[in-house]
Write a protein that holds these residues in place. Sequence first.
Motif, PDB file in Angstrom:
ATOM      1  N   MET A 232       1.143  -1.231   0.204  1.00 12.63           N
ATOM      2  CA  MET A 232       0.314  -0.407  -0.063  1.00 12.63           C
ATOM      3  C   MET A 232       0.986   1.102   0.216  1.00 12.63           C
ATOM      4  O   MET A 232       2.024   0.579   0.623  1.00 12.63           O
ATOM      5  CB  MET A 232      -1.023   0.016   1.210  1.00 12.63           C
ATOM      6  CG  MET A 232      -1.941  -0.907   1.278  1.00 12.63           C
ATOM      7  SD  MET A 232      -3.045  -1.052   2.498  1.00 12.63           S
ATOM      8  CE  MET A 232      -4.682   0.200   2.380  1.00 12.63           C
ATOM      9  N   ILE A 233       0.338   2.268  -0.587  1.00  9.10           N
ATOM     10  CA  ILE A 233       1.121   3.372  -0.214  1.00  9.10           C
ATOM     11  C   ILE A 233       0.603   4.382   0.809  1.00  9.10           C
ATOM     12  O   ILE A 233      -0.402   4.269   0.718  1.00  9.10           O
ATOM     13  CB  ILE A 233       1.299   4.589  -1.951  1.00  9.10           C
ATOM     14  CG1 ILE A 233       1.786   3.489  -2.963  1.00  9.10           C
ATOM     15  CG2 ILE A 233       1.805   5.445  -2.197  1.00  9.10           C
ATOM     16  CD1 ILE A 233       0.885   3.824  -4.164  1.00  9.10           C
ATOM     17  N   MET A 234       2.076   4.743   1.446  1.00  7.06           N
ATOM     18  CA  MET A 234       1.351   5.874   2.760  1.00  7.06           C
ATOM     19  C   MET A 234       1.457   7.219   2.513  1.00  7.06           C
ATOM     20  O   MET A 234       2.722   7.572   2.115  1.00  7.06           O
ATOM     21  CB  MET A 234       1.713   4.811   3.941  1.00  7.06           C
ATOM     22  CG  MET A 234       1.603   4.980   4.789  1.00  7.06           C
ATOM     23  SD  MET A 234       1.774   4.110   6.925  1.00  7.06           S
ATOM     24  CE  MET A 234       1.143   4.545   8.503  1.00  7.06           C
ATOM     25  N   PRO A 235       0.619   7.818   1.962  1.00 10.64           N
ATOM     26  CA  PRO A 235       1.743   9.703   1.673  1.00 10.64           C
ATOM     27  C   PRO A 235       2.217   9.884   2.515  1.00 10.64           C
ATOM     28  O   PRO A 235       1.193  10.064   3.592  1.00 10.64           O
ATOM     29  CB  PRO A 235       0.224   9.639   1.240  1.00 10.64           C
ATOM     30  CG  PRO A 235      -1.094   8.660   1.865  1.00 10.64           C
ATOM     31  CD  PRO A 235      -0.353   7.524   1.508  1.00 10.64           C
TER      32      PRO A 235
ATOM     33  N   PHE B 107      -6.082   4.538   8.460  1.00 15.35           N
ATOM     34  CA  PHE B 107      -4.313   4.609   8.940  1.00 15.35           C
ATOM     35  C   PHE B 107      -3.575   4.681   8.150  1.00 15.35           C
ATOM     36  O   PHE B 107      -2.703   5.581   7.726  1.00 15.35           O
ATOM     37  CB  PHE B 107      -3.898   3.551   9.905  1.00 15.35           C
ATOM     38  CG  PHE B 107      -2.924   3.763  10.790  1.00 15.35           C
ATOM     39  CD1 PHE B 107      -2.978   3.983  12.081  1.00 15.35           C
ATOM     40  CD2 PHE B 107      -2.056   3.309  10.213  1.00 15.35           C
ATOM     41  CE1 PHE B 107      -1.982   4.485  13.198  1.00 15.35           C
ATOM     42  CE2 PHE B 107      -0.241   3.340  10.875  1.00 15.35           C
ATOM     43  CZ  PHE B 107      -0.436   4.052  12.634  1.00 15.35           C
ATOM     44  N   VAL B 108      -3.521   3.709   6.454  1.00 13.79           N
ATOM     45  CA  VAL B 108      -2.573   3.912   5.682  1.00 13.79           C
ATOM     46  C   VAL B 108      -2.954   5.176   4.653  1.00 13.79           C
ATOM     47  O   VAL B 108      -1.812   6.228   4.650  1.00 13.79           O
ATOM     48  CB  VAL B 108      -2.559   2.631   4.535  1.00 13.79           C
ATOM     49  CG1 VAL B 108      -1.676   3.249   2.997  1.00 13.79           C
ATOM     50  CG2 VAL B 108      -1.706   1.504   5.766  1.00 13.79           C
ATOM     51  N   GLN B 109      -4.152   5.599   5.308  1.00 11.19           N
ATOM     52  CA  GLN B 109      -4.200   7.061   3.630  1.00 11.19           C
ATOM     53  C   GLN B 109      -3.403   8.519   4.662  1.00 11.19           C
ATOM     54  O   GLN B 109      -3.299   9.155   4.442  1.00 11.19           O
ATOM     55  CB  GLN B 109      -5.539   6.985   3.719  1.00 11.19           C
ATOM     56  CG  GLN B 109      -6.317   6.447   2.733  1.00 11.19           C
ATOM     57  CD  GLN B 109      -8.012   6.397   2.484  1.00 11.19           C
ATOM     58  OE1 GLN B 109      -8.887   6.916   3.617  1.00 11.19           O
ATOM     59  NE2 GLN B 109      -8.877   6.388   1.890  1.00 11.19           N
ATOM     60  N   SER B 110      -3.930   8.401   6.419  1.00 10.99           N
ATOM     61  CA  SER B 110      -3.581   9.300   7.278  1.00 10.99           C
ATOM     62  C   SER B 110      -2.502   9.290   7.708  1.00 10.99           C
ATOM     63  O   SER B 110      -2.033  10.165   8.585  1.00 10.99           O
ATOM     64  CB  SER B 110      -4.743   9.611   7.722  1.00 10.99           C
ATOM     65  OG  SER B 110      -5.954   8.619   7.844  1.00 10.99           O
ATOM     66  N   CYS B 111      -1.871   8.252   8.250  1.00  2.75           N
ATOM     67  CA  CYS B 111      -0.501   8.428   9.055  1.00  2.75           C
ATOM     68  C   CYS B 111       0.636   8.505   8.236  1.00  2.75           C
ATOM     69  O   CYS B 111       1.414   8.042   9.359  1.00  2.75           O
ATOM     70  CB  CYS B 111      -1.255   7.518  10.530  1.00  2.75           C
ATOM     71  SG  CYS B 111      -2.409   7.339  11.253  1.00  2.75           S
TER      72      CYS B 111
ATOM     73  N   GLN C 271       2.526  13.112   4.922  1.00  5.14           N
ATOM     74  CA  GLN C 271       1.670  13.319   5.822  1.00  5.14           C
ATOM     75  C   GLN C 271       2.466  15.231   5.732  1.00  5.14           C
ATOM     76  O   GLN C 271       3.264  15.175   5.924  1.00  5.14           O
ATOM     77  CB  GLN C 271       0.276  13.557   7.021  1.00  5.14           C
ATOM     78  CG  GLN C 271      -0.399  12.523   6.682  1.00  5.14           C
ATOM     79  CD  GLN C 271      -0.799  12.165   5.692  1.00  5.14           C
ATOM     80  OE1 GLN C 271      -1.858  12.994   5.921  1.00  5.14           O
ATOM     81  NE2 GLN C 271      -1.597  11.897   4.664  1.00  5.14           N
TER      82      GLN C 271
END
Lengths: 52, 604
Positions: free
Chosen positions: A18-21, B267-271, A23
Amino acid sequence: MTFDELTSGPCALPRAPMIMPTQTLERPKRNRYRLMVNIRHLLRTTVKLSGV
Amino acid sequence: MKKLGLYLLRGGTIAASLAVGVIAFFTFLQVVAVNGINLIDIALSLLILVSTIWLAWGGMQGIIGLTSSAKRPLKHGAGWISGRTVVLMPVYNEDPLMSFTRLAAMDKSIKQADAEANIHFAILSDTRDNAIAQQEEDLFVRLVEECNGRGRFFYRRRAQNVGKKAGNVEEFFEQSGGAYDYAVILDADSLMEGQTILEMIRRMEAEPRLGLLQTLPKIIRAETRFGRAMQFAASFYSPVFCRGLAMLQGKTGPFWGHNAIVRVQAFVQSCGLPVLQGMPPFGGHIMSHDYVEAALLARAGWIVRVDDDLEGSFEEGPENVIDHAKRDRRWCQGNLQHARIITAPGLKAWSRFVFAQGIMAYIAPLFWLVFLLVSILAPYFDVQPDYFPEANWPIPYIPPSMTFEALSLLVGIFGLLLLPKLLVAVKASLTGQASSFGGIGKVFVSTLFEVLLSSLIAPIVMLFTTRSVYQVLMGKDGGWPTNNRGDGQLSWRESFFASSWISLVGLCGLLVAYQLTPSILYWLLPVALPIAFAPVILWWSSRVGTNTCFTVPADRNNPPIVDLHDALVEKWTLVKPKELPQEDTAGKDQQSEGSTVPHLVPSS
C-alpha cells in the motif's frame, strides 16, 4: 522446518503493498531572503515612480 | 445537538478549571501581599495560577468520569467476522520468550472464544542485539509449532530500524497492509483476551467511520511497592479518569501506541509521518508518534475513540522510579517535540489542545520547582510593614493574619489531588466494586497509602522531569533505550548512583532555606525531605512489600489470558524448541491462504 524455511515460505509476510502518503505537519518556512528582495524591489519601484 | 453538548462540556470544564486557578491566584496574592505587593508576589501568584489550573483540569476529568457512564457502542453481532485482522507486535531487544509466549497465549485465547475470524500475527523485529535476534529466530519456530501457525504467524527483522516503532509499523503497512482490514497494534508487553480482540474487531465492523479504537490497558504482574501502587492506580482510578477523558474528547480520542485496533485503510491514508526538519530532539523522526497519528486520523475525518468499557487489555508497568524516569525521559522528548507540530495545518482544535496538554504535563512540575525557589528568595524582596501609615496617629496598624487563607489554599490544592481519588473510593464502596479490591476498608487504606507514596515520590519525579526538560531544551537526544522488564528491584548502589544528585539538591535547598529564610523551612519539608532522602525512597519503593494493600482484582482472580501466558512460559522454559516436521499439508493450505495475497490493494 527451520527458521529460514519458515520465513521464506509460509511465514513470510504477505506481499500486498500500500502507498502511505507522507502527511504535512509543518508549514513551509517563509524565505526571509526572498521577502527582503521583494521589499527592496518594491521600495526601488516606489522611488522610481515618485521621481525622487 | 451532540456537538453542542460536547462543546458545552469542554467549555464548562475549561472554565471551571480556570475559575479554580483564579481563586487560588487571588487567595495567594492576598496572603503574600499583606504588606504590599511587589513583583515577586505577582510572579509567585502567577505560578500558583498555572499550577492550580493544571491540577484542577485533572480533578475535573475525575469528576466527569465519576458522574458519567460508558455509552453502549453500536450494535454488533457475535457471529462471523468478515474483516481480516493482523495482530502486530513490534519488538526491540525484548525478551523473546516473554513476548512470543504472549502471542501464543492470545492465539489460544482467540481459539477458545470459538469465533470465526481470520486473524494473523506478525512479529516486527527491530532488534539490534544479535544474540537476542538468534533467540527470536529459535523461538519463532517454536511459536509456529505451538500454535500450528504456518501461514498465520509471520516474522520479519528490519536491517535498519528507520523511524523506530512508527517506522516499523509503517513499513509493515507499506509491504503487507493491503492484506488486512484491521490491525491490532501491541507492545512487547501487551496481553489481550481473545474475546476483547474479537469485540474490538466487531466494533470496527459495526462502525465504518471508526478509524481507531483504543482500550485502557491495566497493569499486571507488579511486585514491588512502587509497581503495585502504580498497578492499583491504573486499575482503580484510571478507568474513572479515562471515562472523563472519553467524555471530553468525543470523536477526537487518544492513541497510546498499543492495545488498540486501527482500520488499515484509514491509517495508511492518513498516518504517513514526515521527518521533521532539523535535528533531534525537536527535529527528525517523530518520537511520540501515537498522539500524532490520532490527530492525523481525526484530521482526515475518521473517528478515534477510547472504549473504557472494554476489559481484558493488559500491559506491564515500570517496577521502580528509575525505570519510570527513563520511560518519562523518552515521553518528555516526544511530547515537547509536539511543539513543532501543534500548528500543523488542518488539525482539529481538540488535537492541538491534547498536544498542549502533553507538553504541559512535563512543564507543570517546573512551575512548582520555580515556585519553591522563588519562595526561598521572596523574603529578601518583601516590603517591611508600615505600622504607622497615618501621620500623628499614635496607635500602630498591625497587618491582619493571613494564616487561615494560607491554610485554606494549602488544603484546597491538596484537595484537588486527593478529592477525586477519595471520591473514586467512595463510589467503589457504594457500588460494591470495592469488594474486588479487597473490601471497603482495604480500598480506603490503599487509597491513603497510594496518596502518601505518590506524595513521597512526586518531588523526586519533579527533579527527574526537570532534568529531562533541560536536556531536551539543550538539544540532547535521549535515543531509544530498551525497556527494562526485569524484576525491577534496585540495589542500594543503583539507587544511590541514580539519585545522589537529587539528594544533593535537596540538602543544598534545605541549607539555603535555613540560612536565608528559616521561617518557611517547615513549609518546604514535605518536598525537601523526600528529595534529600531520594536514594532511600528509591530503594525502599523498589522492594517487594507484604502486599497487604494495593489489592487489585487480578490478585484474586487472575485474568484467563494471564494464566494462559504463565502456563506457556513455564512450558517453553522447561522444553527446548525443536524443529518443525519437514512437510505438513495443513500448513501448505494455510500458506496459500494467508501468506500470499493474490490481490494488491494500493491506497489512494
